[in-house]
Design a protein around this motif. Structure first.
Motif, PDB file in Angstrom:
ATOM      1  N   LYS A  10       0.856  -1.193   0.000  1.00  0.00           N
ATOM      2  CA  LYS A  10       0.000   0.000   0.000  1.00  0.00           C
ATOM      3  C   LYS A  10       0.888   1.237   0.000  1.00  0.00           C
ATOM      4  CE  LYS A  10      -0.648  -0.574   5.010  1.00  0.00           C
ATOM      5  NZ  LYS A  10       0.043  -1.872   5.081  1.00  0.00           N
ATOM      6  N   ILE A  11       0.348   2.329  -0.533  1.00  0.00           N
ATOM      7  CA  ILE A  11       1.108   3.570  -0.622  1.00  0.00           C
ATOM      8  C   ILE A  11       0.140   4.733  -0.678  1.00  0.00           C
ATOM      9  CG2 ILE A  11       1.229   3.426  -3.144  1.00  0.00           C
ATOM     10  CD1 ILE A  11       3.944   4.766  -3.006  1.00  0.00           C
ATOM     11  N   GLU A  12       0.530   5.848  -0.098  1.00  0.00           N
ATOM     12  CA  GLU A  12      -0.246   7.087  -0.183  1.00  0.00           C
ATOM     13  C   GLU A  12       0.706   8.199  -0.592  1.00  0.00           C
ATOM     14  OE1 GLU A  12      -2.365   7.953   3.369  1.00  0.00           O
ATOM     15  OE2 GLU A  12      -3.468   6.047   3.399  1.00  0.00           O
ATOM     16  N   CYS A  13       0.393   8.879  -1.686  1.00  0.00           N
ATOM     17  CA  CYS A  13       1.268   9.937  -2.188  1.00  0.00           C
ATOM     18  C   CYS A  13       0.483  10.821  -3.138  1.00  0.00           C
ATOM     19  CB  CYS A  13       2.475   9.319  -2.894  1.00  0.00           C
ATOM     20  SG  CYS A  13       3.637  10.543  -3.547  1.00  0.00           S
ATOM     21  N   ASP A  14       0.692  12.140  -3.034  1.00  0.00           N
ATOM     22  CA  ASP A  14       0.010  13.082  -3.908  1.00  0.00           C
ATOM     23  C   ASP A  14       0.888  13.566  -5.054  1.00  0.00           C
ATOM     24  OD1 ASP A  14      -2.353  13.032  -2.430  1.00  0.00           O
ATOM     25  OD2 ASP A  14      -1.604  14.549  -1.033  1.00  0.00           O
TER      26      ASP A  14
ATOM     27  N   PRO B   6      13.461   8.830  -8.458  1.00  0.00           N
ATOM     28  CA  PRO B   6      14.355   8.301  -7.415  1.00  0.00           C
ATOM     29  C   PRO B   6      13.630   7.376  -6.441  1.00  0.00           C
ATOM     30  CG  PRO B   6      14.772  10.634  -7.757  1.00  0.00           C
ATOM     31  CD  PRO B   6      13.512  10.310  -8.511  1.00  0.00           C
ATOM     32  N   SER B   7      12.385   7.706  -6.115  1.00  0.00           N
ATOM     33  CA  SER B   7      11.615   6.855  -5.205  1.00  0.00           C
ATOM     34  C   SER B   7      11.297   5.512  -5.845  1.00  0.00           C
ATOM     35  CB  SER B   7      10.315   7.556  -4.805  1.00  0.00           C
ATOM     36  OG  SER B   7      10.573   8.743  -4.088  1.00  0.00           O
ATOM     37  N   LEU B   8      10.870   5.533  -7.114  1.00  0.00           N
ATOM     38  CA  LEU B   8      10.548   4.283  -7.800  1.00  0.00           C
ATOM     39  C   LEU B   8      11.772   3.385  -7.916  1.00  0.00           C
ATOM     40  CD1 LEU B   8       8.278   5.653 -10.671  1.00  0.00           C
ATOM     41  CD2 LEU B   8       7.544   4.379  -8.652  1.00  0.00           C
ATOM     42  N   ALA B   9      12.909   3.996  -8.235  1.00  0.00           N
ATOM     43  CA  ALA B   9      14.138   3.218  -8.345  1.00  0.00           C
ATOM     44  C   ALA B   9      14.556   2.666  -6.990  1.00  0.00           C
ATOM     45  CB  ALA B   9      15.254   4.084  -8.927  1.00  0.00           C
ATOM     46  N   GLY B  10      14.472   3.488  -5.960  1.00  0.00           N
ATOM     47  CA  GLY B  10      14.872   3.040  -4.628  1.00  0.00           C
ATOM     48  C   GLY B  10      13.993   1.932  -4.094  1.00  0.00           C
ATOM     49  N   LEU B  11      12.674   2.073  -4.257  1.00  0.00           N
ATOM     50  CA  LEU B  11      11.759   1.032  -3.794  1.00  0.00           C
ATOM     51  C   LEU B  11      11.988  -0.291  -4.511  1.00  0.00           C
ATOM     52  CD1 LEU B  11       8.357   2.941  -3.438  1.00  0.00           C
ATOM     53  CD2 LEU B  11       9.736   1.977  -1.599  1.00  0.00           C
ATOM     54  N   SER B  12      12.388  -0.225  -5.776  1.00  0.00           N
ATOM     55  CA  SER B  12      12.629  -1.447  -6.547  1.00  0.00           C
ATOM     56  C   SER B  12      14.112  -1.825  -6.561  1.00  0.00           C
ATOM     57  CB  SER B  12      12.089  -1.295  -7.973  1.00  0.00           C
ATOM     58  OG  SER B  12      12.593  -0.133  -8.601  1.00  0.00           O
ATOM     59  N   LEU B  13      14.855  -1.326  -5.553  1.00  0.00           N
ATOM     60  CA  LEU B  13      16.223  -1.755  -5.269  1.00  0.00           C
ATOM     61  C   LEU B  13      17.197  -1.418  -6.390  1.00  0.00           C
ATOM     62  CD1 LEU B  13      15.311  -5.257  -3.791  1.00  0.00           C
ATOM     63  CD2 LEU B  13      15.520  -3.074  -2.589  1.00  0.00           C
ATOM     64  N   GLY B  14      17.002  -0.252  -6.994  1.00  0.00           N
ATOM     65  CA  GLY B  14      17.902   0.196  -8.042  1.00  0.00           C
ATOM     66  C   GLY B  14      18.213   1.668  -7.887  1.00  0.00           C
TER      67      GLY B  14
ATOM     68  N   THR C  73       3.364  -0.082  -7.215  1.00  0.00           N
ATOM     69  CA  THR C  73       3.546   1.313  -6.815  1.00  0.00           C
ATOM     70  C   THR C  73       3.026   2.269  -7.874  1.00  0.00           C
ATOM     71  OG1 THR C  73       5.499   0.737  -5.496  1.00  0.00           O
ATOM     72  CG2 THR C  73       5.227   3.052  -6.102  1.00  0.00           C
ATOM     73  N   VAL C  74       3.338   2.024  -9.134  1.00  0.00           N
ATOM     74  CA  VAL C  74       2.933   2.984 -10.168  1.00  0.00           C
ATOM     75  C   VAL C  74       1.425   2.973 -10.370  1.00  0.00           C
ATOM     76  CG1 VAL C  74       5.180   2.883 -11.296  1.00  0.00           C
ATOM     77  CG2 VAL C  74       3.364   1.362 -12.084  1.00  0.00           C
ATOM     78  N   ILE C  75       0.771   1.834 -10.130  1.00  0.00           N
ATOM     79  CA  ILE C  75      -0.696   1.827 -10.188  1.00  0.00           C
ATOM     80  C   ILE C  75      -1.258   2.792  -9.153  1.00  0.00           C
ATOM     81  CG2 ILE C  75      -2.769   0.427  -9.812  1.00  0.00           C
ATOM     82  CD1 ILE C  75      -1.107  -1.988 -10.816  1.00  0.00           C
ATOM     83  N   CYS C  76      -0.647   2.794  -7.981  1.00  0.00           N
ATOM     84  CA  CYS C  76      -1.122   3.650  -6.897  1.00  0.00           C
ATOM     85  C   CYS C  76      -0.778   5.123  -7.110  1.00  0.00           C
ATOM     86  CB  CYS C  76      -0.534   3.183  -5.564  1.00  0.00           C
ATOM     87  SG  CYS C  76      -1.033   1.512  -5.077  1.00  0.00           S
ATOM     88  N   LEU C  77       0.188   5.417  -7.972  1.00  0.00           N
ATOM     89  CA  LEU C  77       0.613   6.797  -8.204  1.00  0.00           C
ATOM     90  C   LEU C  77      -0.087   7.458  -9.383  1.00  0.00           C
ATOM     91  CD1 LEU C  77       4.478   6.439  -7.728  1.00  0.00           C
ATOM     92  CD2 LEU C  77       2.839   7.384  -6.094  1.00  0.00           C
ATOM     93  N   ALA C  78      -0.692   6.677 -10.260  1.00  0.00           N
ATOM     94  CA  ALA C  78      -1.273   7.219 -11.490  1.00  0.00           C
ATOM     95  C   ALA C  78      -2.327   8.273 -11.187  1.00  0.00           C
ATOM     96  CB  ALA C  78      -1.873   6.103 -12.321  1.00  0.00           C
TER      97      ALA C  78
ATOM     98  N   ILE D 184      -6.036  -5.675  -8.046  1.00  0.00           N
ATOM     99  CA  ILE D 184      -7.374  -5.337  -8.529  1.00  0.00           C
ATOM    100  C   ILE D 184      -7.954  -4.191  -7.709  1.00  0.00           C
ATOM    101  CG2 ILE D 184      -9.732  -6.187  -8.844  1.00  0.00           C
ATOM    102  CD1 ILE D 184      -8.540  -8.972  -9.291  1.00  0.00           C
ATOM    103  N   ASP D 185      -7.773  -4.258  -6.403  1.00  0.00           N
ATOM    104  CA  ASP D 185      -8.239  -3.160  -5.536  1.00  0.00           C
ATOM    105  C   ASP D 185      -7.540  -1.852  -5.886  1.00  0.00           C
ATOM    106  OD1 ASP D 185      -9.887  -4.962  -4.237  1.00  0.00           O
ATOM    107  OD2 ASP D 185      -8.502  -5.288  -2.569  1.00  0.00           O
ATOM    108  N   ALA D 186      -6.233  -1.932  -6.172  1.00  0.00           N
ATOM    109  CA  ALA D 186      -5.486  -0.727  -6.535  1.00  0.00           C
ATOM    110  C   ALA D 186      -5.990  -0.148  -7.850  1.00  0.00           C
ATOM    111  CB  ALA D 186      -3.992  -1.043  -6.630  1.00  0.00           C
ATOM    112  N   PHE D 187      -6.321  -1.011  -8.809  1.00  0.00           N
ATOM    113  CA  PHE D 187      -6.913  -0.526 -10.062  1.00  0.00           C
ATOM    114  C   PHE D 187      -8.247   0.176  -9.774  1.00  0.00           C
ATOM    115  CE2 PHE D 187      -4.476  -4.013 -12.396  1.00  0.00           C
ATOM    116  CZ  PHE D 187      -3.649  -3.126 -13.064  1.00  0.00           C
ATOM    117  N   GLY D 188      -9.044  -0.428  -8.887  1.00  0.00           N
ATOM    118  CA  GLY D 188     -10.328   0.170  -8.550  1.00  0.00           C
ATOM    119  C   GLY D 188     -10.171   1.539  -7.919  1.00  0.00           C
ATOM    120  N   GLU D 189      -9.215   1.683  -7.016  1.00  0.00           N
ATOM    121  CA  GLU D 189      -8.958   2.980  -6.388  1.00  0.00           C
ATOM    122  C   GLU D 189      -8.476   3.992  -7.421  1.00  0.00           C
ATOM    123  OE1 GLU D 189      -9.609   3.982  -3.246  1.00  0.00           O
ATOM    124  OE2 GLU D 189     -10.604   2.023  -3.118  1.00  0.00           O
ATOM    125  N   ALA D 190      -7.672   3.528  -8.380  1.00  0.00           N
ATOM    126  CA  ALA D 190      -7.203   4.421  -9.439  1.00  0.00           C
ATOM    127  C   ALA D 190      -8.384   4.945 -10.255  1.00  0.00           C
ATOM    128  CB  ALA D 190      -6.208   3.695 -10.335  1.00  0.00           C
ATOM    129  N   VAL D 191      -9.314   4.073 -10.609  1.00  0.00           N
ATOM    130  CA  VAL D 191     -10.491   4.502 -11.358  1.00  0.00           C
ATOM    131  C   VAL D 191     -11.281   5.538 -10.562  1.00  0.00           C
ATOM    132  CG1 VAL D 191     -12.694   3.756 -12.346  1.00  0.00           C
ATOM    133  CG2 VAL D 191     -10.646   2.351 -12.680  1.00  0.00           C
TER     134      VAL D 191
END
Length: 426
Positions: free
Chosen positions: A39-43, A51-59, A266-271, A289-296
């Motif tokens: 889960k993630i919350e970000c505006d 940098p956050s996406l790379a760091g979270l995915s260990l790169g 993560t990117v589903i939650c950021l869109a 699936i829940d994350a897609f629903g929240e994105a919609v």
């Protein structure tokens, strides 16, 4: 005596059952630790979060790269031409290699470079490449190529036989790389013109990101052979070749979710505006699936394009994915099926500025088990190219409508639910 034997058999059966239950609990526990509910919350917008996406995915983010997109069979002309230009090293890794016209072309190109004194290392998944031609393999080995099979069947690999190397990549002289979905099978030739010719996408890369792709190859090569390679022929200093920011997700840490899974979720939650997905094997987990629903609900346009059962090379996977279509449709996700051939590209674009492309399917096997590589790329031009590919194929797709889907036949529903039971191993 008979009574004694009966008691002994019952005792042995009880012990076997207890051991089976214990083993099941161990496997469940291992998977549970690799599958936390993310889960993630970000505006912030995704283009500010590299940098956050790379760091979270260990790169780490690499800047100064160039990317060139290649579709369908045209990709192999470029790949083979660049292999032929190699001066020092060629590293090639793939899942599927089957004997055929394309396999022979690749074997010829790699063999020619090895005979010219270039160090050629070829890493193939033992299961996916079990139909590699014996002649092709022997030709490469005789020419001096090092050909290694990932997790061949043996007593030493019993515990990892389910772990497959699903990456598709190549690195030439440590200076240029290819990453995508193309496999060494004749079905990938052509231009997706019929059901015998598949569609796919891969990238040609220059710039510092090549070191990350080389590192991914090194991870599995070292694990299989114990050989570590260093020096300018494999990790040269790389100057900027463009203005594209890229990071690579491929690591699978012990005791936590693999990098490709974290990145996709993560990117589903950021869109903020749209998520367009092209993937051949789309079986999202409940939290996705829940994350897609929240994105919609946030106003995001979520669309997924995939082959239908008639277009797929593995209809069981499509049926397993069908099991969750109703929930996805009720969440507001738009689903499109392409019936004409296999759409094998593994692509996601977000908000028209960020893209993911690589080897990862959108299913449990890719996210939790396989060795994969996905590139996260901030480049509006590439996102536009990938969206254009989506639009090219979606015009010949069938869009799934909720009411019609709910009324599909009982036999169809039965197969959907039956094959979903096996979704983690398909």
């Amino acid at each position: 005596m008979a009574s004694f034997l009966g008691s002994a058999l019952h005792g042995a059966a009880a012990l076997f059952l207890a051991l089976a239950v214990l083993l099941g609990l161990v496997i469940w526990s291992i998977k549970r630790h690799h599958s936390p509910k993310l889960k993630i919350e970000c505006d912030a917008t995704i283009d500010t979060l590299m940098p956050s996406l790379a760091g979270l995915s260990l790169g780490s983010v690499t800047f100064g790269n160039s990317v060139e997109l290649f579709e369908n069979g045209a990709f192999f002309d470029v790949l083979i031409e660049r292999i032929g230009a190699a001066q020092q090293t060629v590293h090639f890794e793939t899942f599927l290699w089957k004997e055929g016209v394309l396999g022979q072309r690749m074997a010829n190109a790699l063999s020619e470079r090895a005979r010219a004194g270039v160090k050629v290392r070829v890493l193939l998944d033992a299961t996916g490449s079990k139909k590699l031609g014996k002649g092709e393999r022997q030709q490469m080995k005789d020419a001096g190529c090092k050909v290694v099979m990932f997790h061949e069947r043996s007593i030493y690999t019993i515990g990892v036989m389910n772990d497959r190397d699903h990456r598709k990549l190549a690195v030439i002289d440590g200076k240029e790389a290819f990453v995508g979905g193309h496999c060494i099978v004749d079905d990938w030739l052509g231009n997706a013109e019929d059901g015998k010719h598949f569609a796919d996408l891969s990238l040609h890369l220059h710039g510092p990101i090549v070191h990350s792709v080389q590192a991914a190859f090194s991870e599995n090569w070292g694990g299989q052979t114990g050989e570590l390679f260093v020096g300018d022929d494999v990790f040269p200093e790389l100057e900027a070749a463009g203005d594209v920011a890229i990071h690579a997700a491929y690591a699978k840490p012990e005791g936590s979710a693999p990098a490709v899974k974290i990145l996709h979720h993560t990117v589903i939650c950021l869109a903020k505006k749209r998520i367009w997905i092209q993937n051949p094997y789309f079986i999202p987990e409940p939290e996705a699936i829940d994350a897609f629903g929240e994105a919609v609900k946030r106003g995001v346009d979520v669309r997924v394009m995939m082959p239908s059962t008639s277009g797929s090379d593995n209809p069981m996977v499509q049926h397993a994915g069908h099991r969750n279509f109703e929930k996805l449709l009720m969440c507001g996700v738009r689903l499109f099926e392409y019936p004409h051939t296999l759409l094998h590209q593994k692509v996601m674009t977000v908000d028209g500025v960020w893209s993911a492309i690589g080897s990862s399917n959108f299913d449990d096997r890719s996210f939790d088990t396989n060795d994969e590589i996905t590139l996260g790329i901030k480049d509006r031009a590439l996102a536009g190219q990938l969206d254009a590919v989506f639009e090219k194929y979606v015009g010949r797709c069938h869009e799934i409508e909720l009411k019609a889907w709910q009324n599909r036949g009982l036999w169809h529903k039965f197969k959907d639910n039956l094959f979903y039971v096996f979704n983690e191993v398909l």
